[in-house]
Design an enzyme around this catalytic site. Structure first.
Site, PDB file in Angstrom:
ATOM      1  N   GLU A 273       0.762  -1.148  -0.005  1.00 44.75           N
ATOM      2  CA  GLU A 273       0.012   0.031   0.059  1.00 44.75           C
ATOM      3  C   GLU A 273       0.877   1.240   0.002  1.00 44.75           C
ATOM      4  OE1 GLU A 273      -3.139   0.336  -0.263  1.00 44.75           O
ATOM      5  OE2 GLU A 273      -3.731  -1.531  -0.028  1.00 44.75           O
TER       6      GLU A 273
ATOM      7  N   GLU B 150       7.510 -21.762   7.670  1.00 44.94           N
ATOM      8  CA  GLU B 150       8.010 -21.064   8.837  1.00 44.94           C
ATOM      9  C   GLU B 150       8.977 -21.916   9.528  1.00 44.94           C
ATOM     10  OE1 GLU B 150       4.909 -21.379  12.315  1.00 44.94           O
ATOM     11  OE2 GLU B 150       4.349 -20.502  10.554  1.00 44.94           O
TER      12      GLU B 150
END
Length: 337
Positions: free
Chosen positions: A137, A168
């Site tokens: 953004e 992960e």
């Protein structure tokens, strides 16, 4: 040497690929690939080969059961909605408690970006997706180059739309991600992990620290902020090794362990605060108006016209003509009006 040569060849066809030396038996990787080739085929490790869950992870606040939600299946929709709304107060409380650390994070990031550095968000699962979202953004909102704020998620692009949770579990993969992004001393790396213990994130932060970058840990687990974490087996970087630890202790989730809920909300707000604060510090805001936004859509062009009209005290059509005359560059239009 083999890893480097393989990565160089692979990058030509798969630029987003991550290459690392295998830390487990290669047969497991072959079986995993075979399972991936069949959409409905499930692959399960032999229980004796699955790493035991660390006791420290089991005891983290985000893994505990919430006493206020122990009978979810018995609640009607109205009661469930009210519970969710009531739980949000813990997000606000946690953010207020972390206010001083969030302010310090803004200072660290702003100083870095002014000096030619970059900001990296590193995370896995929901935390990684939130980091990528905030990073994506920044260019349209503040007119910043795409390299200035980057999001890195365990599992790569695939993990943005499909769960790759096992990605992960390797510290080396996180360290490799940092190296591949060319992290340098001028940069800031924010590791996002609700538990504070995700191996991918801890490995990334440890490598970033060794490269001279500033490192910040954003977590929902208060115990990570203590010295007790330092030096324990499997801890890639002691708590005292971070430049800053931001703890947003939202408490146990409504659905035990589902950190996309309160932890996710608190994480997104925290990143909103840090990135917006840094962009304000870089002079990309006047008053409460975005003066470097990219006018790439009808909505954003309309917003730019209204910003020009507001800041230059002219009518809408005159403001539009000014922007058109300056090729819809909002900052240039403001400087030349």
């Amino acid at each position: 040497m083999y890893t480097h040569a393989f990565r160089r060849r692979l990058k030509k066809n798969l630029p987003d690929a991550r290459v690392a030396a295998a830390e487990r038996a290669p047969e497991l990787g072959a079986a995993w690939l075979a399972a991936e080739a069949r959409e409905h085929t499930a692959f399960h490790q032999n229980p004796s080969q699955i790493d035991p869950i660390p006791k420290a992870l089991v005891n983290t606040l985000t893994e505990q059961r919430n006493p206020r939600s122990e009978s979810l299946e018995k609640m009607n929709p109205q009661t469930l909605v009210q519970l969710f709304i009531e739980e949000e107060k813990f997000v606000q409380d946690a953010l207020r408690t972390a206010a001083a650390d969030l302010a310090r994070a803004i200072e660290i990031v702003t100083e870095s970006l002014r000096s030619g550095g970059r900001l990296f968000y590193i995370g896995a699962g929901s935390s990684g997706r939130i980091g990528v979202l905030d990073a994506s953004e920044i260019p349209p909102t503040f007119g910043a180059p795409t390299h200035l704020v980057q999001g890195v998620i365990a599992g790569g692009i695939t993990a943005l739309h499909r769960s790759v949770e096992g990605a992960e579990d390797e510290q080396s993969t996180g360290a490799l991600a940092v190296v591949e992004r060319g992290v340098k001393p001028a940069d800031v790396v924010i590791g996002i992990t609700a538990s504070g213990r995700t191996p991918f994130v801890r490995g990334a932060l440890a490598r970033a620290k060794s490269l001279g970058a500033r490192v910040i840990l954003l977590t929902c687990n208060p115990s990570v902020a203590g010295i007790g974490d330092a030096g324990q087996p499997g801890s890639s970087i002691p708590a005292t090794g971070f430049d800053l630890i931001i703890t947003v202790a939202v408490g146990p989730e409504i659905l035990a362990g589902s950190t996309r809920l309160k932890a996710g909300t608190a994480t997104k707000v925290a990143l909103n605060i840090i990135s917006t604060g840094a962009m304000i510090g870089l002079g990309k805001v006047r008053g409460n108006l975005m003066i470097d936004l990219h006018t790439t859509s009808t909505k954003l062009r309309d917003r730019a016209v209204r910003i020009i009209a507001e800041l230059t005290q002219r009518d809408y059509e005159s403001a539009r003509r000014l922007l058109e005359a300056n090729d819809w560059n909002l900052r240039v239009a403001l400087e030349t009006h």
